[in-house]
Design an enzyme around this catalytic site. Structure first.
Site, PDB file in Angstrom:
ATOM      1  N   TYR A  39     -10.964  -9.456   9.151  1.00  0.00           N
ATOM      2  CA  TYR A  39     -11.273 -10.345   8.206  1.00  0.00           C
ATOM      3  C   TYR A  39     -11.389 -11.570   7.849  1.00  0.00           C
ATOM      4  O   TYR A  39     -12.449 -12.390   7.087  1.00  0.00           O
ATOM      5  CB  TYR A  39     -10.029  -9.304   7.006  1.00  0.00           C
ATOM      6  CG  TYR A  39     -10.357  -8.153   6.229  1.00  0.00           C
ATOM      7  CD1 TYR A  39     -10.647  -7.217   5.568  1.00  0.00           C
ATOM      8  CD2 TYR A  39      -9.268  -6.978   7.040  1.00  0.00           C
ATOM      9  CE1 TYR A  39     -10.708  -6.567   5.047  1.00  0.00           C
ATOM     10  CE2 TYR A  39      -9.303  -6.058   6.516  1.00  0.00           C
ATOM     11  CZ  TYR A  39      -9.635  -5.574   5.908  1.00  0.00           C
ATOM     12  OH  TYR A  39      -8.903  -4.198   5.212  1.00  0.00           O
ATOM     13  N   GLU A  69     -15.446   4.793   8.058  1.00  0.00           N
ATOM     14  CA  GLU A  69     -16.348   5.814   8.689  1.00  0.00           C
ATOM     15  C   GLU A  69     -15.887   7.604   8.621  1.00  0.00           C
ATOM     16  O   GLU A  69     -15.235   7.533   8.162  1.00  0.00           O
ATOM     17  CB  GLU A  69     -15.800   6.085  10.846  1.00  0.00           C
ATOM     18  CG  GLU A  69     -14.871   5.300  10.709  1.00  0.00           C
ATOM     19  CD  GLU A  69     -14.708   5.366  12.323  1.00  0.00           C
ATOM     20  OE1 GLU A  69     -14.065   6.089  12.508  1.00  0.00           O
ATOM     21  OE2 GLU A  69     -15.369   4.123  12.860  1.00  0.00           O
ATOM     22  N   HIS A 113      -1.648   0.136   5.155  1.00  0.00           N
ATOM     23  CA  HIS A 113      -1.643   1.507   6.030  1.00  0.00           C
ATOM     24  C   HIS A 113      -0.746   3.259   6.550  1.00  0.00           C
ATOM     25  O   HIS A 113      -0.480   2.768   7.942  1.00  0.00           O
ATOM     26  CB  HIS A 113      -2.188   1.466   7.578  1.00  0.00           C
ATOM     27  CG  HIS A 113      -3.609   0.034   7.476  1.00  0.00           C
ATOM     28  ND1 HIS A 113      -4.049  -0.522   8.737  1.00  0.00           N
ATOM     29  CD2 HIS A 113      -4.130  -0.458   6.333  1.00  0.00           C
ATOM     30  CE1 HIS A 113      -4.779  -0.862   8.640  1.00  0.00           C
ATOM     31  NE2 HIS A 113      -4.645  -1.605   7.061  1.00  0.00           N
ATOM     32  N   GLN A 161       0.808  -0.964   0.522  1.00  0.00           N
ATOM     33  CA  GLN A 161       0.337   0.132   0.126  1.00  0.00           C
ATOM     34  C   GLN A 161       0.729   0.947   0.193  1.00  0.00           C
ATOM     35  O   GLN A 161       0.266   2.208   0.710  1.00  0.00           O
ATOM     36  CB  GLN A 161      -0.483   0.176   1.754  1.00  0.00           C
ATOM     37  CG  GLN A 161      -2.229  -0.749   0.866  1.00  0.00           C
ATOM     38  CD  GLN A 161      -2.948  -1.358   2.157  1.00  0.00           C
ATOM     39  OE1 GLN A 161      -2.945  -0.609   3.516  1.00  0.00           O
ATOM     40  NE2 GLN A 161      -3.259  -2.232   2.354  1.00  0.00           N
TER      41      GLN A 161
HETATM   42 CA   LIG Z   1     -13.435   5.345  14.888  1.00  0.00          CA
END
Ligand SMILES: [Ca+2]
Length: 398
Positions: free
Chosen positions: A289, A268, A175, A110
């Site tokens: 996952y 979110e 990440h 990533q």
């Molecule tokens: Ca949160």
């Protein structure tokens, strides 16, 4: 106000936070009371999405995993990052050779060359900011941010200097975040990931899983919430974030909105406020996952931690964020656009003030992983598609 002042680390933090709230008084007066953003969170689960119609025209193709774009002023073109480590300029329909002077990046998994942003004074300074992943000599990687000047002929970034490094380096490829957004004061927000090291998002002596606020030169603003609380890092604005790949300034309030990937479920949107804890990995709507619970998780809402402003039970895998405030498409005014990688759609959220009142899914026909979304100076919506042969597309309502 009472609920906002609950703070897990107790006494001294209370006093500091209170002082900070007073300092922020002017801002809060403009943007409304802080509880307003919380109102929807109690029932903040995603609305049932409807299918909307939009048309995509390809502006340019042949981009290798494009990650972010920035519009230069006037007709000077569009800067586009490619994840393997290239920055290109699209001008008059032509894609430039890779610009020189770009830092070496850690391009595995990533990582790579990720976000690009222009300094607020770009027209004078020609400063361009880049967010990317870099590796240390031990083989661990982290996020870094630096800046340089776009050469007069736009062939290179000159005098590139690093102004921020995520410390310590803990990533083996996952990440990194990262999004870069300047606020109206000219301060730079850096939205980071937790390097897939979950507990670090709660560690105030580490820069994983944090939203950071810096001056444009990389120095720490004196009114950041943790400046006088060592060993907490003074760069931190808010904490408890997982992997933030979307951030944008709300044009109507001037506040920063961010979003982050949940694990399996629990993507979110947050409106992060100074010094507050956004929960990860203790409070989450997601699961691993594997389907197993997150080991540290105590529930979807936990006292002393901020609930999300909006949360998806099933993760679209969100990336990129843009508010729509242009005149070109009146039916899209007061919208928030977000790209979806896994769901291969463009998400449009209709806003009433800060409240999200409808969710629409666009571009299902394109079937592309959408990595970034921006609104151009021409009032069109633009998206980048994440693929080995990705592209830039101009989006209009049908
Ligand atoms: Ca949160």
């Amino acid at each position: 106000m009472k609920a906002k002042l609950q703070f897990p680390s107790g006494g001294p933090a209370w006093a500091r936070r209170f002082r900070h709230m007073v300092l922020l008084g002017g801002l809060l007066a403009v943007s409304g009371p802080p509880m307003a953003a919380q109102a929807q969170a109690a029932d903040g689960l995603a609305l049932k999405p409807s299918a909307g119609k939009a048309r995509a025209e390809q502006v340019v193709g042949g981009l290798e995993h494009p990650w972010a774009l920035a519009f230069l002023p006037g007709d000077a073109g569009i800067l586009i990052t490619e994840q393997p480590g290239r920055l290109r300029l699209l001008r008059n329909g032509e894609l430039s050779a890779p610009l020189g002077g770009v830092p070496k990046v850690y391009a595995r998994s990533q990582g790579g060359l990720l976000d690009v942003a222009l300094a607020p004074d770009f027209s004078d300074s020609r400063r361009v900011y880049l967010g990317y992943a870099e590796q240390d000599e031990r083989g661990r990687a982290g996020t870094a941010v630096g800046r340089g000047r776009l050469a007069a002929d736009a062939s290179a970034i000159e005098g590139f200097e690093v102004i921020f490094r995520q410390e310590p380096k803990l990533s083996s490829g996952a990440h990194f975040g990262v999004r870069l957004v300047f606020d109206r004061q000219g301060d730079l927000f850096i939205a980071l990931g937790e390097n897939n090291q979950r507990p670090t998002a709660q560690d105030l002596d580490k820069l994983q899983g944090k939203l950071v606020r810096l001056r444009a030169d990389g120095s720490v603003p004196e009114d950041n919430p943790f400046v006088s609380q060592p060993p907490a890092r003074p760069e931190i604005w808010s904490y408890g974030h997982r992997n933030q790949q979307g951030a944008a300034l709300n044009p109507w309030t001037g506040e920063l909105w961010t979003h982050e990937h949940g694990p399996r479920g629990g993507d979110e949107i947050n409106i992060p406020r100074a010094g507050l804890n956004y929960g990860w990995p203790i409070a989450t709507h997601g699961r691993n996952y594997s389907g197993m619970a997150i080991p540290e998780a105590q529930g979807s809402e936990v006292g002393g931690m901020e609930p999300p402003h909006y949360v998806w039970a099933d993760s679209p895998a969100i990336s990129g964020m843009a508010f729509y405030d242009a005149d070109r498409h009146p039916e899209w005014r007061n919208s928030l656009f977000i790209g979806a990688l896994k769901d291969r759609e463009l998400i449009r959220l209709a806003l009433d003030g800060d409240r999200i009142v409808a969710e629409e899914r666009l571009l299902a026909d394109l079937g592309a992983r959408i990595r970034d979304v921006r609104v151009g100076p021409d009032g069109h919506v633009y998206v980048l598609t994440d693929a080995g042969k990705g592209g830039l597309f101009r989006i209009s309502p049908e």
